[in-house]
Design a protein around this motif. Structure first.
Motif, PDB file in Angstrom:
ATOM      1  N   VAL A 513       0.218  -4.623   6.429  1.00  0.00           N
ATOM      2  CA  VAL A 513       0.234  -4.593   4.973  1.00  0.00           C
ATOM      3  C   VAL A 513       0.558  -3.195   4.465  1.00  0.00           C
ATOM      4  O   VAL A 513       0.314  -2.187   5.134  1.00  0.00           O
ATOM      5  CB  VAL A 513      -1.126  -5.052   4.408  1.00  0.00           C
ATOM      6  N   THR A 514       1.119  -3.145   3.251  1.00  0.00           N
ATOM      7  CA  THR A 514       1.466  -1.888   2.587  1.00  0.00           C
ATOM      8  C   THR A 514       0.874  -1.905   1.178  1.00  0.00           C
ATOM      9  O   THR A 514       0.421  -2.963   0.699  1.00  0.00           O
ATOM     10  CB  THR A 514       2.991  -1.721   2.503  1.00  0.00           C
ATOM     11  N   PRO A 515       0.886  -0.801   0.474  1.00  0.00           N
ATOM     12  CA  PRO A 515       0.356  -0.779  -0.902  1.00  0.00           C
ATOM     13  C   PRO A 515       1.094  -1.687  -1.873  1.00  0.00           C
ATOM     14  O   PRO A 515       0.606  -1.907  -2.986  1.00  0.00           O
ATOM     15  CB  PRO A 515       0.504   0.699  -1.296  1.00  0.00           C
ATOM     16  N   SER A 516       2.252  -2.211  -1.474  1.00  0.00           N
ATOM     17  CA  SER A 516       2.977  -3.118  -2.373  1.00  0.00           C
ATOM     18  C   SER A 516       2.904  -4.579  -1.930  1.00  0.00           C
ATOM     19  O   SER A 516       3.509  -5.452  -2.563  1.00  0.00           O
ATOM     20  CB  SER A 516       4.452  -2.695  -2.451  1.00  0.00           C
ATOM     21  N   THR A 517       2.169  -4.888  -0.868  1.00  0.00           N
ATOM     22  CA  THR A 517       2.118  -6.250  -0.324  1.00  0.00           C
ATOM     23  C   THR A 517       1.318  -7.186  -1.237  1.00  0.00           C
ATOM     24  O   THR A 517       0.239  -6.843  -1.713  1.00  0.00           O
ATOM     25  CB  THR A 517       1.484  -6.253   1.080  1.00  0.00           C
ATOM     26  N   LEU A 518       1.857  -8.391  -1.458  1.00  0.00           N
ATOM     27  CA  LEU A 518       1.112  -9.474  -2.090  1.00  0.00           C
ATOM     28  C   LEU A 518       0.488 -10.306  -0.974  1.00  0.00           C
ATOM     29  O   LEU A 518       1.194 -10.855  -0.132  1.00  0.00           O
ATOM     30  CB  LEU A 518       2.028 -10.353  -2.944  1.00  0.00           C
ATOM     31  N   VAL A 519      -0.841 -10.401  -0.968  1.00  0.00           N
ATOM     32  CA  VAL A 519      -1.551 -11.194   0.037  1.00  0.00           C
ATOM     33  C   VAL A 519      -1.944 -12.526  -0.582  1.00  0.00           C
ATOM     34  O   VAL A 519      -2.627 -12.563  -1.617  1.00  0.00           O
ATOM     35  CB  VAL A 519      -2.800 -10.456   0.558  1.00  0.00           C
ATOM     36  N   GLY A 530      -9.432 -11.470   1.956  1.00  0.00           N
ATOM     37  CA  GLY A 530      -8.596 -10.892   0.900  1.00  0.00           C
ATOM     38  C   GLY A 530      -9.219  -9.681   0.246  1.00  0.00           C
ATOM     39  O   GLY A 530      -8.533  -8.666   0.008  1.00  0.00           O
ATOM     40  N   LEU A 531     -10.511  -9.746  -0.052  1.00  0.00           N
ATOM     41  CA  LEU A 531     -11.168  -8.613  -0.704  1.00  0.00           C
ATOM     42  C   LEU A 531     -11.266  -7.408   0.224  1.00  0.00           C
ATOM     43  O   LEU A 531     -11.215  -6.260  -0.230  1.00  0.00           O
ATOM     44  CB  LEU A 531     -12.560  -9.023  -1.195  1.00  0.00           C
ATOM     45  N   SER A 532     -11.397  -7.657   1.532  1.00  0.00           N
ATOM     46  CA  SER A 532     -11.414  -6.541   2.482  1.00  0.00           C
ATOM     47  C   SER A 532     -10.058  -5.856   2.567  1.00  0.00           C
ATOM     48  O   SER A 532      -9.972  -4.649   2.834  1.00  0.00           O
ATOM     49  CB  SER A 532     -11.833  -7.044   3.873  1.00  0.00           C
ATOM     50  N   LEU A 533      -8.975  -6.621   2.325  1.00  0.00           N
ATOM     51  CA  LEU A 533      -7.634  -6.044   2.352  1.00  0.00           C
ATOM     52  C   LEU A 533      -7.200  -5.495   0.993  1.00  0.00           C
ATOM     53  O   LEU A 533      -6.243  -4.716   0.917  1.00  0.00           O
ATOM     54  CB  LEU A 533      -6.618  -7.109   2.800  1.00  0.00           C
ATOM     55  N   ALA A 534      -7.899  -5.891  -0.077  1.00  0.00           N
ATOM     56  CA  ALA A 534      -7.478  -5.536  -1.437  1.00  0.00           C
ATOM     57  C   ALA A 534      -7.259  -4.040  -1.654  1.00  0.00           C
ATOM     58  O   ALA A 534      -6.278  -3.654  -2.311  1.00  0.00           O
ATOM     59  CB  ALA A 534      -8.485  -6.079  -2.449  1.00  0.00           C
ATOM     60  N   PRO A 535      -8.122  -3.134  -1.140  1.00  0.00           N
ATOM     61  CA  PRO A 535      -7.873  -1.704  -1.362  1.00  0.00           C
ATOM     62  C   PRO A 535      -6.592  -1.185  -0.707  1.00  0.00           C
ATOM     63  O   PRO A 535      -6.124  -0.096  -1.043  1.00  0.00           O
ATOM     64  CB  PRO A 535      -9.109  -1.039  -0.745  1.00  0.00           C
ATOM     65  N   HIS A 536      -6.016  -1.953   0.225  1.00  0.00           N
ATOM     66  CA  HIS A 536      -4.858  -1.483   0.994  1.00  0.00           C
ATOM     67  C   HIS A 536      -3.557  -2.185   0.599  1.00  0.00           C
ATOM     68  O   HIS A 536      -2.511  -1.910   1.191  1.00  0.00           O
ATOM     69  CB  HIS A 536      -5.107  -1.698   2.492  1.00  0.00           C
ATOM     70  N   VAL A 537      -3.608  -3.126  -0.381  1.00  0.00           N
ATOM     71  CA  VAL A 537      -2.417  -3.899  -0.742  1.00  0.00           C
ATOM     72  C   VAL A 537      -2.218  -3.850  -2.252  1.00  0.00           C
ATOM     73  O   VAL A 537      -3.048  -3.320  -2.994  1.00  0.00           O
ATOM     74  CB  VAL A 537      -2.543  -5.368  -0.271  1.00  0.00           C
ATOM     75  N   GLY A 538      -1.083  -4.452  -2.700  1.00  0.00           N
ATOM     76  CA  GLY A 538      -0.788  -4.468  -4.124  1.00  0.00           C
ATOM     77  C   GLY A 538      -1.675  -5.428  -4.890  1.00  0.00           C
ATOM     78  O   GLY A 538      -2.284  -5.082  -5.908  1.00  0.00           O
ATOM     79  N   SER A 539      -1.777  -6.681  -4.393  1.00  0.00           N
ATOM     80  CA  SER A 539      -2.610  -7.683  -5.066  1.00  0.00           C
ATOM     81  C   SER A 539      -2.976  -8.781  -4.076  1.00  0.00           C
ATOM     82  O   SER A 539      -2.328  -8.953  -3.039  1.00  0.00           O
ATOM     83  CB  SER A 539      -1.883  -8.285  -6.281  1.00  0.00           C
TER      84      SER A 539
END
Length: 674
Positions: A513-519, A530-539
């Motif tokens: 994942v990148t700061p612009s990734t939509l998960v 999803g919430l664990s990845l939220a700080p590291h992705v776009g949305s």
């Protein structure tokens, strides 16, 4: 003929007719010389009369013999009461006893028909049984009894129809057997069942017999000489945690072999559609699939993999433990785990205190519940009996957190007991004031007590049957990876919190994942992934069909100050979800990563069709049941067709994680790309 018994096996001995006396009616008569002055005797109603397409499996015909005119004919054959002296056939005709002729052998009966071990416990139920041809070999009885039929008051599940005691099915046959309390309830249900159809063929309901039940429900091979050797009975620990006796390194080695075999099976499943296309259209195999071929008729793993990751905690790791109420081998009221499979007739409940996978907290509250059950049994308030469907106490679920906060979820039946409010007060006081037991290693804090009242006969209540908070606060709070998660009674959260942190790390590693990734967090539960990845992705956009879980996911986002996550309550295969996901994908500024953590049944084919028709190029599939992963592989990878459009996916890398030590279960994470 509504008075005729489908279970009766009536055979009469032929006699010469007397023109002055009309012969008595017989069930099955053998041809005799006729008297033109006398009308032939009517034959009785058998199963074939009730349903012309179904022959009476119990009807037997004896060889004609000369009768003794001085002696009355022998009694007719075995009726339902002969098959089971304790059960009177309410549909059987009653014949008047007459003297028999010792010179004539009695007709054969069905009393000696062997009854399988699997059928023994069913024989305690009534004999009002319908056999229903469903034209469906593959569905289980659990799935079929959830089907609905139309009644004047609306759609009703089959299991909730009036008078139903039991629904059973041989998994290798298409017949469903339904037990009723009365003949009237059975008759009323026949037109309801025949409303349904499978693949265009209507269901067909007929009466059945104990012999047919025994034969059609049994799917065991014939006994051999080696079967006479008694098998060693498994202990409760061996049943619940079959690998607990092995060193943990050995358990991991077994799971590694299972992991590797799963990846091979995925290759085997993906190959046939492409091989067929290669033969008909001269299209080469995809390079990833070509790489799995050994050249000697075998296959390799579908993609590279890493060794199975061990669980950080091996013993006492479960944060969610369900106990059942019943009776132990001595018939005493007991709470714990089933000692075997119910379908095998094993209904005894054993004490769980030696099981390694459950925590000291779970054992402590199980012991407290056992003391309460023992005290109420003396007053006639007993555990629920899965055979007779009578009793009161049904189950207990213990949910806990790493900070040792506890939620208790009780289930009792709708049986009438004296002064339920007082009993509820006894329950809450008993658990909220009891001192620590010997099982409790460290102090814990009881936060919530919930109650569910359930009157069905199946072991599991419907998913939409609510729990009522009767003591304490509405939820408990779990900590995972620096975040806090609110846990309510029915919300999904991985049972091994410590290994769950490693699972999220593996997903992030595979997903790149990148700061612009939509998960797209599909089957998101309380939103832990999803919430664990939220700080590291776009949305993050999550979907789950359980409303309570979605409420928790939204609450968890607010609790952790996360503003780039939103959630939708729907089935992921629904058109509503497809439209919402299309909008999210179209508005995405960067790449899109779909993460699917489906239940044991895997991804619905409707969702896979939608997925293949989108622009999504990467999918992380989290599987707790590898047979479903293997099945989904076929539709993710097969060549484009009218039904499955779009470029197929292919597996890129796989990882295994032991979320369930001491059992044979494994979590498998696969990255798919296209």
């Amino acid at each position: 003929n509504s008075s005729a018994s489908p279970l009766a096996e009536e055979v009469s001995t032929p006699v010469e007719s007397n023109p002055a006396v009309a012969p008595p009616p017989t069930e099955v008569s053998t041809p005799v010389e006729s008297n033109s002055a006398v009308a032939p005797p009517p034959t009785g109603a058998t199963a074939a009369d009730l349903n012309p397409e179904v022959a009476d499996p119990l009807a037997e015909v004896s060889t004609p013999v000369e009768s003794n005119p001085a002696v009355a004919p022998p009694p007719t054959g075995a009726a339902a009461a002969d098959l089971n002296p304790e059960v009177t056939d309410p549909l059987a005709e009653v014949s008047t006893p007459v003297e028999s002729n010792p010179a004539v052998a009695p007709p054969p009966t069905a009393a000696s028909v062997p009854v399988t071990e699997e059928y023994m416990h069913l024989n305690t139920l009534s004999q009002f049984v319908l056999k229903i041809y469903t034209n469906d070999v593959y569905s289980t009885h659990s799935a079929l009894k959830k089907k609905t039929v139309s009644t004047p008051t609306g759609d009703v599940k089959i299991e909730d129809l009036p008078g139903i005691q039991k629904v059973v099915k041989n998994p290798s046959r298409e017949e469903l057997f339904v037990y009723f309390e009365t003949a009237e309830q059975l008759q009323a249900a026949i037109p309801l069942f025949e409303q349904r159809a499978t693949r265009g063929k209507s269901w067909k309901a007929t009466l059945t017999t104990p012999r047919e039940l025994s034969e059609r429900l049994s799917h065991k091979r014939k006994a051999s000489a080696t079967d006479q050797v008694p098998k060693k009975q498994k202990t409760l620990e061996e049943t619940v945690t079959p690998s607990a006796h092995l060193p943990y390194d050995t358990q991991l080695a077994q799971k590694q072999r299972h992991f590797e075999r799963t990846l091979q099976r995925m290759s085997e499943v993906a190959l046939p559609p492409w091989a067929q296309q290669r033969r008909t259209e001269q299209v080469p195999l995809p390079s990833w699939l070509e790489a799995t071929q050994t050249g000697e008729g075998g296959v390799r793993a579908c993609c590279p993999s890493d060794p199975v990751v061990p669980s950080p905690r091996v013993d006492g790791y479960r944060n969610n433990t369900g106990f059942t109420c019943g009776f132990d081998a001595n018939g005493n009221d007991s709470v714990g785990f089933n000692c075997g499979l119910y379908k095998e007739g094993k209904v005894a409940v054993g004490a769980p205190y030696e099981c390694k996978h459950i925590s000291d907290i779970a054992k402590h509250y199980c012991l407290l519940f056992q003391s309460l059950i023992t005290s109420t049994a003396a007053r006639g308030i007993r555990c629920y009996d899965k055979i007779t469907h009578k009793g009161f106490w049904r189950s207990l679920v213990v949910r806990e957190t790493v900070t040792r906060d506890v939620m208790l979820m009780f289930q009792w039946s709708q049986a009438e007991v004296q002064d339920k409010p007082a009993l509820l007060q006894t329950l809450t006081t008993h658990f909220s004031t009891s001192p620590p037991s010997s099982h409790l290693a460290h102090p814990c804090q009881l936060k919530s007590i919930y109650l569910q009242e359930y009157g069905g006969i199946s072991n599991a209540a419907p998913s939409d049957l609510p729990y009522t908070l009767v003591w304490g606060v509405a939820s408990i709070t779990e900590q995972l990876g620096g975040l806090k998660f609110s846990i309510s009674p029915t919300s999904f959260f991985q049972v091994n919190t410590h290994a769950n942190e490693r699972l999220i790390g593996l997903i992030r590693e595979l997903g790149l994942v990148t700061p612009s990734t939509l998960v797209l967090d599909l089957c998101c539960g309380t939103g832990s992934i999803g919430l664990s990845l939220a700080p590291h992705v776009g949305s993050v956009f999550g979907v789950d069909m359980v409303a309570e879980a979605i409420n928790d996911a939204n609450a968890n986002a607010r609790l952790n100050g996360i503003e780039n996550a939103s959630y939708l309550c729907e089935k992921i295969e629904s058109p509503v979800v497809a439209s919402a996901l299309d909008l999210k994908i179209a508005a995405a500024r960067g790449d899109v990563l779909a993460i699917a953590d489906p239940p044991r049944g895997g991804l619905h084919n409707k969702f896979i069709k939608w997925l293949r028709d989108t622009s999504i190029r990467r999918l992380v599939y989290v599987s707790c049941e590898q047979s479903s992963l293997i099945s989904n592989t076929l539709y993710l990878t097969k060549p484009p067709s009218k039904q499955y459009t779009g470029t197929p996916f292919h597996p890129v890398r796989a990882k295994g994680l032991d979320l369930f030590p001491h059992t044979q279960m494994l979590e498998v994470i696969v990255l798919w790309e296209r």
